[in-house]
Design an enzyme around this catalytic site. Structure first.
Site, PDB file in Angstrom:
ATOM      1  CE  LYS D 176      -3.259   2.858  -0.011  1.00  0.00           C
ATOM      2  NZ  LYS D 176      -3.834   3.521   1.121  1.00  0.00           N
ATOM      3  CE  LYS D 241      -1.877   8.239   7.697  1.00  0.00           C
ATOM      4  NZ  LYS D 241      -2.878   7.160   7.708  1.00  0.00           N
TER       5      LYS D 241
END
Lengths: 296, 296, 296, 296
Positions: D176, D241
């Protein structure tokens, strides 16, 4: 060789050039001056210099020609063609080149002199206009040893420290670019460090620390810490030219210089904001703006 | 406060810590030492110090505790828990923290002391092991004014220059990180500049120029110019930790530091080549390798 | 305009040029070919083309001249001088330029034709040699609308998709450089992403994902994932030239392109390792080496 | 396993989570929902779901728990402690984690389940809120093969394409992050390319070209070309983030990712200008501003 007996032609009376020329003239030599915009010759003429109307004429009577010009192309142009230096210069005369130009242009200029029977001394200077006016420049010098010795008394009129680079003319250019790379990266480093210090509340002690550590660069510490880029000693537009020379010279020998690449980008960003005619360290302002600080 | 009447606990006897502790001990105080690997306490015990078996015990008799540890976590760990400093420290005692840690950990540590009734002096040091051993470190100090004054004679045993940052403890940490950012960028700059100079044939004069200009960083000039990274004063692995602290502290206040980002990448590349335990300036070797120079 | 009645001169039979010329010849026109190293003309002559001994001669009989050359200078050179295209070209003829050159050289070439009474169609192509041979290149085309319409049947012999950029010739060059910037950044991105994926153990699924997503760039996905840079379609040395054109064109309008700056540095690092004649995507290998992966 | 007989707990009803939960609910299972701010549970309760007042309660009756949360810490928090998932979850139950979290947090979460006697399926999703709502997300899935098969029907309610990464849970996280790195670099590339194209006068054709080439990313092409960053699917603050996770995961295996470092700096610059709550591709706006384009 006493300077009083010499005729010295000086071509290029910009911010740095006029400071150098003033010191050369003060040595007592006969000065001949040429500048593209003639009014800059007036103070020198008032002090006893002759004004020439083209480089050829300036060079014709000279034992030594000094050039202080913008870039590769302007030195080549002033040297060549029917009105250029070589069209007037006598065999055996010496050309001292103080400009920051590329190593390969330096080599090419030396070859043109060799062909002509005259001599080139590569002698780019390091320092700002006030250092030029005060005779406190640094000079990186390369060329035939004997010729360099003949040029030395002239260099000493405006130079505090002479770094000898040997006989290969291009080494003086390489060294000047290495020094410029060091200085310009330093400026960018101050821009980043002061932005960090400012936003973390320690700008003042960081400024004091750097001033203590960086005596000779104190003016830049002040400018960058206080974000004052007016009254330029050297403009951003001119500085970007030098950064490009550094990148080109590094590329020729397959050296990546990521700091120089970054600084080129910062210079472009500063130009895009219309800062091109401010002091060259204005590119450090981009660090301030990127961190969200209000424009000055 | 005469040092002879003080009991000082010293925790963390690594490369820097042992140098500091030696100078503290030489001041005539009663020294108590603790180190995770106990054999490092032996020279101090031989010179009259007591050895403690845990931080709590070291702190119990101390007027002042000095820590010299690796990172945020190790300072927090040595402070907290049943065997930690605070479990033994008397109210009113002072903790001098010499480590390079984050501003927010600094604030948190100060708060833990405040709760406990003791005092924290944030006092990260700048300098290499030889400077520590010679008592010539620089210290960035912040904390309650009166407490800092009480700590000053201790700081002076190992510090040449003390920079006062006021009462907010975290400012000492921010200042240390700003200084570290400056130094580490300097090293990278030398790596790039020397690679350029080397491949353009002017490494030697460039080295001389930088040595003249950069007195206090002469050791690094030599190491990087000569590509000597052994006998580390500070390892790359430890240096990368500091670069991460800089990036984190800059990120908290939204300051991009592209030089630090680049240096982080260079440090990773150096670690990937197995250089983690060499002197931290070994990341400059990546500039050499990228330019196609043969590995040392 | 049926192609069978046209005489088309083709200059520059390199990897891309020979593929284009083959498709042009297959259209049934009369082909005249010129190449600096004459042996490359043989297959075309064998198929019925005439070989010219200089650009002037090739252009003399042509309705349309197509050039497929290396860079700004080589196009200017082949156009000018006593043996150049313009020395032979009749008024009203059309020059289709397929090379990736700078916007300002494009403008200058269009002006030379305007002076001469002939017409320039800026038509740089996007695609690799196999796409050229298969007639599946993309072309960015700009120039006088009517002239472009006259050139269109020729473009269609080797082009799958024609992007019209209007009448300002330089826009075709700008668009080609924008597209090249996109592609080259893509390659670098794959280099970084595959290195990350490889060292985290997900190289295979990442390769599959990108293949699914990036149909038209599948060859590059394979090359970079498998680190295969031989049998170049386009060399690194040539690719670096394009990166420099991108940086120059961006600099002229004060656009920092940090990806392009980084890629320039990667290309230099790849050249320094002797990879100059491998496929241009070999600069992505630097990401592998920086992460400590063994050389292929 | 028919979904109608299952009780599924869904924790985290943000932009992505609510889209996933809607599709899960539509499958006919019994849904229990929990969200930190309870009003977001209302539409699901209105459609027949039960609302739980804490994660433990939600998990207590569940065959499968799905979490869709912000970051490492929020997943760990919702799992642990007296009110956490594990305090209620029965042995043998399955936890599907759809969040983008670090590889090491993923490994830690899997271990917590293993200890507890329950099962973890690492299943981070790729796609924006509209894709979530339409059941067209992509999922990277890793975990025990048999458990993954049991989870598959649930995944299929909201996933268009499932990429199997094997049994090591952390590989789903790594994959991911690799995919996110690809996407985020792509956005930055568009920012740079469109700025170049705009200032060279070819923004419109460049936009068309990229749209043709980048079908699945068309929304981003439009946003970045038109500088429209409102109605965020995913905020810049959240995006930063993810960039930090990428840099951390790359740093752990000593992979420099200069594109990610640069994008981190762009994100900070965008935050510093107050863009934190706009669509995450707003960091591309920095390229516009650096090139001197007026703020929107």
């Amino acid at each position: 060789m006493t300077l009083q007996n010499l005729t010295i032609a000086f071509i290029g009376l910009g911010r740095i050039g006029s400071g150098i020329a003033k010191n050369v003239q003060a040595s007592g030599c006969q000065l001949v001056v040429y500048n593209r915009t003639p009014q800059k010759t007036q103070p020198f003429v008032a002090a006893g210099a002759k004004a020439a109307s083209m480089p050829r004429e300036a060079a014709a009577s000279a034992d030594i020609v000094i050039t202080c010009l913008m870039d590769d192309q302007s030195v080549i142009d002033v040297l060549s063609g029917p009105d250029g230096i070589l069209a007037g210069l006598r065999r055996g005369a010496i050309h001292i080149g103080t400009s920051t130009i590329s190593p390969h242009a330096t080599t090419r200029i030396a070859a043109l002199h060799h062909q002509h029977g005259s001599h080139y001394v590569a002698a780019p200077v390091l320092g700002r206009p006030d250092a030029a006016a005060a005779g406190r420049l640094s000079t990186f010098v390369a060329g035939n040893r004997e010729i360099v010795e003949r040029a030395r008394p002239v260099l000493e009129t405006y130079t505090q420290k002479i770094f000898g680079l040997g006989e290969d003319h291009s080494r003086a250019a390489s060294m000047k670019l290495a020094a410029n790379f060091f200085v310009v990266s330093f400026l960018e480093l101050m821009g980043q460090a002061f932005t960090f210090a400012d936003k973390r509340g320690v700008l003042e002690p960081m400024t004091d620390l750097l001033k203590a550590f960086l005596g000779p660069m104190g003016e830049y510490v002040d400018r960058i810490s206080n974000r004052r880029y007016d009254t330029p000693g050297f403009t951003l537009d001119a500085g970007l030219k030098d950064v490009r020379l550094i990148l080109e010279a590094a590329g020729e020998v397959q050296v990546p210089l990521p700091f120089a690449s970054l600084i080129r980008d910062k210079c472009l960003a500063a130009q895009a904001r219309g800062f091109g005619q401010q002091d060259w360290c204005v590119f450090t302002e981009i660090s301030r703006l990127e961190a969200g600080q209000a424009p000055r």
